[in-house]
Design a protein around this motif. Structure first.
Motif, PDB file in Angstrom:
ATOM      1  N   ASP A 296       0.817  -1.214   0.000  1.00  0.00           N
ATOM      2  CA  ASP A 296       0.000   0.000   0.000  1.00  0.00           C
ATOM      3  C   ASP A 296       0.853   1.268   0.000  1.00  0.00           C
ATOM      4  OD1 ASP A 296      -2.210  -1.622   0.066  1.00  0.00           O
ATOM      5  OD2 ASP A 296      -2.497  -1.448   2.232  1.00  0.00           O
ATOM      6  N   THR A 297       2.092   1.160   0.470  1.00  0.00           N
ATOM      7  CA  THR A 297       2.953   2.343   0.544  1.00  0.00           C
ATOM      8  C   THR A 297       3.697   2.619  -0.763  1.00  0.00           C
ATOM      9  OG1 THR A 297       4.777   1.017   1.425  1.00  0.00           O
ATOM     10  CG2 THR A 297       3.320   2.095   3.041  1.00  0.00           C
ATOM     11  N   ASP A 298       3.520   1.759  -1.778  1.00  0.00           N
ATOM     12  CA  ASP A 298       4.215   1.947  -3.053  1.00  0.00           C
ATOM     13  C   ASP A 298       3.728   3.181  -3.809  1.00  0.00           C
ATOM     14  OD1 ASP A 298       5.627  -0.360  -2.572  1.00  0.00           O
ATOM     15  OD2 ASP A 298       4.643  -1.551  -4.137  1.00  0.00           O
ATOM     16  N   GLY A 299       2.453   3.455  -3.721  1.00  0.00           N
ATOM     17  CA  GLY A 299       1.914   4.583  -4.481  1.00  0.00           C
ATOM     18  C   GLY A 299       1.969   4.314  -5.970  1.00  0.00           C
ATOM     19  N   PHE A 300       2.459   5.294  -6.736  1.00  0.00           N
ATOM     20  CA  PHE A 300       2.551   5.222  -8.195  1.00  0.00           C
ATOM     21  C   PHE A 300       3.787   4.412  -8.553  1.00  0.00           C
ATOM     22  CE2 PHE A 300       3.370   7.041 -12.450  1.00  0.00           C
ATOM     23  CZ  PHE A 300       2.094   6.991 -12.993  1.00  0.00           C
ATOM     24  N   ARG A 301       3.591   3.307  -9.265  1.00  0.00           N
ATOM     25  CA  ARG A 301       4.683   2.372  -9.548  1.00  0.00           C
ATOM     26  C   ARG A 301       5.195   2.544 -10.979  1.00  0.00           C
ATOM     27  NH1 ARG A 301       4.941  -2.506  -6.427  1.00  0.00           N
ATOM     28  NH2 ARG A 301       4.932  -3.760  -8.334  1.00  0.00           N
ATOM     29  N   ILE A 302       6.521   2.786 -11.101  1.00  0.00           N
ATOM     30  CA  ILE A 302       7.155   3.022 -12.395  1.00  0.00           C
ATOM     31  C   ILE A 302       8.227   1.962 -12.638  1.00  0.00           C
ATOM     32  CG2 ILE A 302       8.552   4.623 -13.769  1.00  0.00           C
ATOM     33  CD1 ILE A 302       7.342   6.915 -12.107  1.00  0.00           C
ATOM     34  N   LEU A 303       8.088   1.226 -13.721  1.00  0.00           N
ATOM     35  CA  LEU A 303       9.105   0.257 -14.101  1.00  0.00           C
ATOM     36  C   LEU A 303      10.237   0.988 -14.813  1.00  0.00           C
ATOM     37  CD1 LEU A 303      10.117  -2.665 -14.363  1.00  0.00           C
ATOM     38  CD2 LEU A 303       8.775  -2.839 -16.471  1.00  0.00           C
ATOM     39  N   THR A 304      11.477   0.789 -14.352  1.00  0.00           N
ATOM     40  CA  THR A 304      12.625   1.519 -14.899  1.00  0.00           C
ATOM     41  C   THR A 304      13.489   0.668 -15.832  1.00  0.00           C
ATOM     42  OG1 THR A 304      14.116   0.962 -13.068  1.00  0.00           O
ATOM     43  CG2 THR A 304      12.736   2.940 -12.811  1.00  0.00           C
ATOM     44  N   ASP A 305      13.072  -0.548 -16.133  1.00  0.00           N
ATOM     45  CA  ASP A 305      13.837  -1.437 -17.012  1.00  0.00           C
ATOM     46  C   ASP A 305      13.400  -1.256 -18.467  1.00  0.00           C
ATOM     47  OD1 ASP A 305      14.754  -2.365 -14.599  1.00  0.00           O
ATOM     48  OD2 ASP A 305      14.295  -4.463 -14.972  1.00  0.00           O
ATOM     49  N   ARG A 306      14.338  -1.424 -19.387  1.00  0.00           N
ATOM     50  CA  ARG A 306      14.021  -1.345 -20.823  1.00  0.00           C
ATOM     51  C   ARG A 306      13.302  -2.609 -21.273  1.00  0.00           C
ATOM     52  NH1 ARG A 306      15.351   1.991 -25.010  1.00  0.00           N
ATOM     53  NH2 ARG A 306      16.549   3.249 -23.566  1.00  0.00           N
ATOM     54  N   LEU A 307      13.669  -3.748 -20.668  1.00  0.00           N
ATOM     55  CA  LEU A 307      13.055  -5.030 -21.017  1.00  0.00           C
ATOM     56  C   LEU A 307      12.071  -5.433 -19.922  1.00  0.00           C
ATOM     57  CD1 LEU A 307      16.313  -6.914 -22.077  1.00  0.00           C
ATOM     58  CD2 LEU A 307      14.692  -5.719 -23.557  1.00  0.00           C
ATOM     59  N   TRP A 308      10.992  -6.102 -20.314  1.00  0.00           N
ATOM     60  CA  TRP A 308      10.026  -6.565 -19.321  1.00  0.00           C
ATOM     61  C   TRP A 308      10.697  -7.628 -18.442  1.00  0.00           C
ATOM     62  CZ3 TRP A 308       5.730  -4.443 -17.741  1.00  0.00           C
ATOM     63  CH2 TRP A 308       4.960  -5.153 -16.826  1.00  0.00           C
ATOM     64  N   PRO A 309      10.538  -7.552 -17.115  1.00  0.00           N
ATOM     65  CA  PRO A 309      11.188  -8.499 -16.204  1.00  0.00           C
ATOM     66  C   PRO A 309      10.712  -9.942 -16.414  1.00  0.00           C
ATOM     67  CG  PRO A 309      10.267  -6.630 -15.013  1.00  0.00           C
ATOM     68  CD  PRO A 309       9.774  -6.539 -16.417  1.00  0.00           C
ATOM     69  N   ARG A 310      11.652 -10.858 -16.392  1.00  0.00           N
ATOM     70  CA  ARG A 310      11.337 -12.276 -16.571  1.00  0.00           C
ATOM     71  C   ARG A 310      10.437 -12.783 -15.462  1.00  0.00           C
ATOM     72  NH1 ARG A 310      17.263 -13.757 -17.796  1.00  0.00           N
ATOM     73  NH2 ARG A 310      17.318 -13.419 -20.035  1.00  0.00           N
TER      74      ARG A 310
END
Length: 129
Positions: free
Chosen positions: A15-29
Motif C-alpha cells: 500500500d505504501t508503493d503509491g505510483f509504480r514506475i518500471l525503470t527497465d528497458r526489457l520486461w522483467p522475466r
C-alpha cells in the motif's frame, strides 16, 4: 510532499508503493503484467541497450555507468514530461521506481531516483525564486 523510493519488482506490492514506475528497458522475466501492477513503464528513460549490456551490473563499472546514464537522461527528449509526471504523482502519493536486477543498490533505479530528486529540487528552487 511524498517521497521517491526504489524496490525490486519481484517484491510484493504494498500500500505504501503509491505510483509504480518500471525503470527497465526489457520486461522483467517471470512477472505477469497484472502482478507487476505498474502505473507507468519508463522504457524510454531506461539506460540504452548498449549501456545496459556494457555495465552488466558489475560493481567496478557502477561509477562510470552512473555518469553515462545521467548523461543519457539529460539528453533524453522524454525527460521533461517524465519529471512533470513524477512531480504530479508525488503531490498525491509516493512514487516507487521498480527494477528487476538482483543488485539492490547498483542499478539504474538508484541512479534515476537520485537524478529525479535533483531535478525536482531544482524545479522547486526555480519556482520559489
Amino acid at each position: 510532499m511524498y517521497q521517491i523510493q526504489i524496490k525490486r519488482i519481484y517484491t510484493e506490492k504494498s500500500d505504501t508503493d503509491g505510483f509504480r514506475i518500471l525503470t527497465d528497458r526489457l520486461w522483467p522475466r517471470g512477472i505477469a503484467k497484472e502482478k507487476a501492477a505498474i502505473d507507468f513503464w519508463a522504457k524510454e528513460l531506461s539506460p540504452s541497450t548498449y549501456l545496459r549490456k556494457w555495465f552488466d551490473h558489475k560493481e567496478e563499472l557502477f561509477t562510470r555507468f552512473r555518469e553515462l546514464y545521467r548523461e543519457e537522461l539529460e539528453k533524453n527528449p522524454e525527460k521533461d514530461s517524465f519529471i512533470r509526471l513524477v512531480k504530479e504523482e508525488l503531490k498525491k502519493e509516493a512514487v516507487t521506481l521498480l527494477f528487476a536486477s538482483k543488485e539492490e543498490k547498483l542499478n539504474q533505479a538508484t541512479v534515476l531516483a537520485e537524478w529525479l530528486k535533483e531535478q525536482l529540487s531544482e524545479n522547486t528552487k526555480e519556482h520559489s525564486a
